[in-house]
Design a protein around this motif. Structure first.
Motif, PDB file in Angstrom:
ATOM      1  N   TRP A 166       0.838  -1.209   0.000  1.00 17.09           N
ATOM      2  CA  TRP A 166       0.000   0.000   0.000  1.00 17.09           C
ATOM      3  C   TRP A 166       0.871   1.256   0.000  1.00 17.09           C
ATOM      4  O   TRP A 166       0.574   2.218  -0.716  1.00 17.09           O
ATOM      5  N   TRP A 167       1.945   1.256   0.787  1.00 13.70           N
ATOM      6  CA  TRP A 167       2.827   2.422   0.847  1.00 13.70           C
ATOM      7  C   TRP A 167       3.412   2.722  -0.530  1.00 13.70           C
ATOM      8  O   TRP A 167       3.430   3.878  -0.981  1.00 13.70           O
ATOM      9  N   THR A 168       3.893   1.705  -1.228  1.00 13.65           N
ATOM     10  CA  THR A 168       4.467   1.890  -2.556  1.00 13.65           C
ATOM     11  C   THR A 168       3.430   2.393  -3.543  1.00 13.65           C
ATOM     12  O   THR A 168       3.694   3.306  -4.340  1.00 13.65           O
ATOM     13  N   ALA A 169       2.231   1.815  -3.486  1.00 14.81           N
ATOM     14  CA  ALA A 169       1.163   2.245  -4.390  1.00 14.81           C
ATOM     15  C   ALA A 169       0.775   3.699  -4.128  1.00 14.81           C
ATOM     16  O   ALA A 169       0.554   4.477  -5.072  1.00 14.81           O
ATOM     17  N   ALA A 170       0.707   4.085  -2.855  1.00 14.40           N
ATOM     18  CA  ALA A 170       0.351   5.465  -2.520  1.00 14.40           C
ATOM     19  C   ALA A 170       1.416   6.448  -3.018  1.00 14.40           C
ATOM     20  O   ALA A 170       1.098   7.513  -3.556  1.00 14.40           O
ATOM     21  N   ALA A 171       2.690   6.091  -2.848  1.00 16.61           N
ATOM     22  CA  ALA A 171       3.768   6.974  -3.305  1.00 16.61           C
ATOM     23  C   ALA A 171       3.765   7.100  -4.825  1.00 16.61           C
ATOM     24  O   ALA A 171       3.890   8.212  -5.367  1.00 16.61           O
ATOM     25  N   LEU A 172       3.607   5.990  -5.535  1.00 15.36           N
ATOM     26  CA  LEU A 172       3.596   6.032  -6.993  1.00 15.36           C
ATOM     27  C   LEU A 172       2.393   6.808  -7.521  1.00 15.36           C
ATOM     28  O   LEU A 172       2.522   7.611  -8.455  1.00 15.36           O
TER      29      LEU A 172
END
Length: 257
Positions: A166-172
């Motif tokens: 989720w963190w990676t998806a939010a940043a991207l």
């Protein structure tokens, strides 16, 4: 090749400066709060260990040869994993991690600065570098932090893999949304950008249904504030310092050509 050297040299120098700066800031902000939380964490672990039922002694001869190796192995399972000692060793590892992280992100920023300079024919000023740094702060701190706040030791959290995804998806999604809004500057692009900005938060970050911890909520709130402020210092200084040093090296490379 000269532009590549400018990117690498400016990133390494900026990374060392900003990494050490953030390490000092952490000593006054996040580190004292982490140490306080670790006291509660260790107290909880001690209480759980004391409350755990002890294995029955009957029928288990620790002195017999067939149980000697098994007994030693079973006690080894409870041994703590290696971690740096408090004080200089722990601070040294923290500083090294901060410097390496700063160099990595500085390489990313300097690459953007090189592309930007090549497209416009103008060098990126430290003011523009500061804005790029603030964009990094929004992408890597603000957006993920709205769903997954920084956590202290001793505070239960959702499974690590789910949080990382989720963190990676939010940043991207945040990076793509900001790029559409800032660089495309059209109504459809702005709409798509806004959708990307809010989509991860509509989906929601993974979280536990119930969190039980003896870490005071006030300590958690202080930690979130300290991490946010420290991250703001990191990104704003990284953007400004990297752009200023890159412009200096890039100017020197042009002069030699």
């Amino acid at each position: 090749m000269s532009t590549f050297r400018s990117i690498v040299f400016s990133s390494v120098i900026a990374g060392f400066i900003v990494g050490l700066l953030v390490t000092v800031a952490q000593q006054f902000g996040t580190v004292p709060l982490i140490l306080k939380a670790e006291v509660f964490e260790k107290a909880t672990e001690t209480h759980q260990h004391e409350a755990a039922p002890q294995p029955a002694a009957a029928g288990h001869d620790h002195a017999s040869p067939e149980h000697a190796g098994h007994d030693h192995a079973s006690h080894d399972h409870g041994a703590e994993a290696w971690e740096p000692r408090d004080g200089f060793e722990r601070n040294a590892y923290t500083a090294a991690a901060n410097v390496l992280t700063a160099i990595g992100f500085a390489l990313l920023l300097a690459g953007f600065f090189a592309v930007r300079s090549g497209a416009t024919g103008e060098r990126v000023s430290w003011h523009e570098g500061l804005m790029w740094g603030l964009a990094g702060f929004a992408v890597f701190t603000i957006a993920p932090g709205l769903g997954l706040a920084p956590e202290l030791p001793g505070v239960p959290a959702a499974p690590l893999v789910s949080r990382q995804i989720w963190w990676t998806a939010a940043a991207l999604a945040t990076a793509a949304g900001l790029a559409l809004i800032v660089f495309r500057r059209s109504v459809p692009a702005v709409i798509a950008g806004v959708i990307l900005l809010i989509l991860p938060h509509l989906i929601g970050a993974p979280e536990l249904a119930q969190v039980e911890t003896n870490v005071p909520s006030s300590l958690t709130h202080q930690f979130v504030t300290a991490v946010t402020v420290t991250s703001l210092v990191f990104w704003s200084s990284l953007g400004a310092v990297t752009s200023a040093i890159f412009a200096r090296f890039d100017h020197g490379a042009d002069a030699r050509v």
